[in-house]
Motif scaffolding. Structure first.
Motif, mmCIF file in Angstrom:
data_model
loop_
_atom_site.group_PDB
_atom_site.id
_atom_site.type_symbol
_atom_site.label_atom_id
_atom_site.label_comp_id
_atom_site.label_asym_id
_atom_site.label_seq_id
_atom_site.Cartn_x
_atom_site.Cartn_y
_atom_site.Cartn_z
ATOM 1 N N MET A 141 0.407 -0.855 0.366
ATOM 2 C CA MET A 141 0.372 -0.080 0.114
ATOM 3 C C MET A 141 0.721 1.615 -0.002
ATOM 4 O O MET A 141 1.795 1.519 0.890
ATOM 5 C CB MET A 141 -1.098 -0.281 1.023
ATOM 6 N N ALA A 142 0.953 2.208 -1.080
ATOM 7 C CA ALA A 142 1.292 3.517 -1.100
ATOM 8 C C ALA A 142 0.520 4.612 -1.456
ATOM 9 O O ALA A 142 0.131 4.204 -2.502
ATOM 10 C CB ALA A 142 3.027 3.249 -2.003
ATOM 11 N N ASP A 180 -4.179 -0.325 -11.586
ATOM 12 C CA ASP A 180 -4.181 -0.081 -9.728
ATOM 13 C C ASP A 180 -2.884 0.579 -9.821
ATOM 14 O O ASP A 180 -2.493 1.112 -8.329
ATOM 15 C CB ASP A 180 -2.987 -1.393 -9.538
ATOM 16 N N ARG A 181 -2.668 1.841 -10.649
ATOM 17 C CA ARG A 181 -1.788 3.020 -9.955
ATOM 18 C C ARG A 181 -2.533 4.335 -10.862
ATOM 19 O O ARG A 181 -2.187 5.065 -11.975
ATOM 20 C CB ARG A 181 -0.311 3.165 -11.018
ATOM 21 N N PRO A 182 -3.751 4.647 -9.867
ATOM 22 C CA PRO A 182 -4.341 6.026 -10.166
ATOM 23 C C PRO A 182 -3.528 7.202 -10.637
ATOM 24 O O PRO A 182 -2.416 7.263 -9.628
ATOM 25 C CB PRO A 182 -5.861 6.195 -9.596
ATOM 26 N N ARG A 219 -7.630 1.408 -0.198
ATOM 27 C CA ARG A 219 -8.368 -0.122 0.179
ATOM 28 C C ARG A 219 -8.266 -0.572 -0.210
ATOM 29 O O ARG A 219 -8.578 -2.189 -0.342
ATOM 30 C CB ARG A 219 -9.656 0.783 0.647
ATOM 31 N N GLU A 220 -8.783 -0.740 -2.291
ATOM 32 C CA GLU A 220 -8.848 -1.723 -3.072
ATOM 33 C C GLU A 220 -7.616 -2.486 -3.009
ATOM 34 O O GLU A 220 -7.630 -3.373 -4.957
ATOM 35 C CB GLU A 220 -9.570 -0.834 -4.395
ATOM 36 N N GLY A 221 -6.769 -2.171 -2.880
ATOM 37 C CA GLY A 221 -4.920 -2.329 -3.154
ATOM 38 C C GLY A 221 -4.371 -0.807 -4.312
ATOM 39 O O GLY A 221 -3.661 -1.620 -5.050
ATOM 40 N N ARG A 222 -4.842 -0.937 -4.927
ATOM 41 C CA ARG A 222 -4.423 0.465 -6.047
ATOM 42 C C ARG A 222 -2.988 1.040 -4.954
ATOM 43 O O ARG A 222 -3.454 1.361 -3.899
ATOM 44 C CB ARG A 222 -5.170 1.503 -6.328
ATOM 45 N N SER A 223 -2.438 2.074 -6.118
ATOM 46 C CA SER A 223 -1.191 2.811 -5.564
ATOM 47 C C SER A 223 -1.729 3.975 -6.187
ATOM 48 O O SER A 223 -0.628 3.913 -7.261
ATOM 49 C CB SER A 223 0.141 2.192 -5.482
ATOM 50 N N LYS A 246 -7.520 7.842 7.322
ATOM 51 C CA LYS A 246 -9.030 7.289 7.240
ATOM 52 C C LYS A 246 -8.547 5.777 6.787
ATOM 53 O O LYS A 246 -9.475 4.793 6.678
ATOM 54 C CB LYS A 246 -9.614 7.736 5.600
ATOM 55 N N VAL A 247 -6.991 6.018 6.368
ATOM 56 C CA VAL A 247 -6.663 4.424 5.793
ATOM 57 C C VAL A 247 -5.130 4.568 6.888
ATOM 58 O O VAL A 247 -3.632 4.562 6.886
ATOM 59 C CB VAL A 247 -6.126 4.073 4.702
ATOM 60 N N PRO A 248 -5.551 3.800 8.379
ATOM 61 C CA PRO A 248 -4.599 3.912 8.757
ATOM 62 C C PRO A 248 -2.848 3.035 8.691
ATOM 63 O O PRO A 248 -1.846 2.950 9.738
ATOM 64 C CB PRO A 248 -5.237 3.306 10.130
ATOM 65 N N GLY A 249 -3.284 2.141 7.931
ATOM 66 C CA GLY A 249 -2.032 1.175 7.350
ATOM 67 C C GLY A 249 -1.021 1.931 6.156
ATOM 68 O O GLY A 249 -0.078 1.516 6.565
ATOM 69 N N LEU A 250 -1.372 3.138 6.136
ATOM 70 C CA LEU A 250 -0.802 4.006 5.352
ATOM 71 C C LEU A 250 0.630 4.159 6.054
ATOM 72 O O LEU A 250 -0.036 4.996 6.935
ATOM 73 C CB LEU A 250 -1.707 4.974 4.753
ATOM 74 N N PRO A 251 1.635 4.080 5.843
ATOM 75 C CA PRO A 251 2.864 4.700 6.397
ATOM 76 C C PRO A 251 3.087 6.112 6.219
ATOM 77 O O PRO A 251 2.490 6.798 5.530
ATOM 78 C CB PRO A 251 3.821 3.933 5.665
#
Length: 275
Positions: free
Chosen positions: A1-2, A194-196, A225-229, A256-261
């Motif tokens: 996730m990035a 996957d990379r918008p 959340r969908e796995g896009r970067s 909103k996405v706590p797993g995001l570094p």
């Protein structure tokens, strides 16, 4: 996730007091992890210059070089073999930093020209990803044919959202200048890959810029959340606060996405001394 965020350029006089001294791109990369490659739109750099760009950034940094306007605007994607060869050779030192090659098309390039774009995409080397920015209004009225073509080539559609900027009249010289020059583009939030990639134009008032990007915070969080970067570029008319705003956008999405570094903390500029 990035999530990659950045600006339209990596050097601006207004940023000098905030950035660490030294190489400009290296200092910028302490703040943002992506940048638009607008410089290649106007002229093809030397390999030596591009090598310095690679040396000043890490392999995870995203620099999206624009294909030169000689190819997109003057030749309109026809008879471009030699120009394209020279460009691709020049940017080769970027390696993985060239996250996508950006094909920005003129406003006069419309749905009737799709066969030309199809041929151009078909003949491109498969070593790179590609992203296409269109400005003809008919593409937004009925996007299906362009979406199908881009999907065939795993290419992304780059929206340039100027709705927040044009919502109310300009209030500064920079805004008045942008009012005359920037395209009036709708908000488009459909990701094809996957990379918008998103370009967002706010206002010189940071609060209004932040208010205007709230729909993008939700959209980008959903993509993650969908796995896009995704990659998001924040513009303002004067761009004075663009790096800090780009980081703030990242922070709002991360809430909103706590797993995001988190982004790394920038190196502070050295204090000035008298001796």
């Amino acid at each position: 996730m990035a999530l990659h965020v950045g600006c339209a350029m990596w050097s601006l006089k207004a940023w000098q007091s905030r950035f660490a001294p030294g190489d400009k791109l290296r200092a910028y990369a302490e703040w943002c992890n992506a940048v638009e490659g607008n410089t290649t739109f106007y002229a093809v750099p030397s390999r030596a210059t591009v090598t310095t760009w690679a040396e000043q950034t890490g392999p995870d940094f995203r620099l999206l070089p624009k294909i030169p306007k000689r190819i997109t605007h003057e030749l309109r994607l026809t008879g471009t073999d030699e120009d394209l060869r020279v460009f691709l050779d020049a940017i080769e030192p970027l390696g993985p930093r060239a996250a996508a090659l950006w094909i920005q098309l003129p406003g006069s390039f419309g749905p009737a020209d799709l066969a030309v774009l199809a041929r151009f995409l078909r003949d491109l080397p498969t070593d790179f990803r590609y992203a296409v920015e269109v400005r003809h209004p008919d593409f937004f009225t009925d996007p299906r044919r362009l979406e199908e073509l881009l999907a065939q080539h795993r290419a992304e559609w780059v929206p340039f959202d100027t709705t927040a900027f044009f919502a109310t009249p300009p209030t500064s010289d920079a805004e008045r200048d942008a009012w005359m020059k920037k395209p009036r583009m709708p908000r488009r939030d459909t990701a094809l890959t996957d990379r918008p990639i998103v370009r967002y134009l706010g206002r010189d008032d940071p609060a209004r810029t932040v208010a205007g990007w709230q729909p993008w915070v939700e959209t980008v969080a959903g993509w993650l959340r969908e796995g896009r970067s995704p990659t998001v570029f924040v513009h303002t008319p004067d761009n004075a606060d663009a790096p800090a705003l780009a980081r703030l956008f990242h922070d709002e999405v991360r809430a909103k996405v706590p797993g995001l570094p988190a982004l790394p903390v920038p190196v502070p500029p050295e204090p000035t001394t008298l001796f």
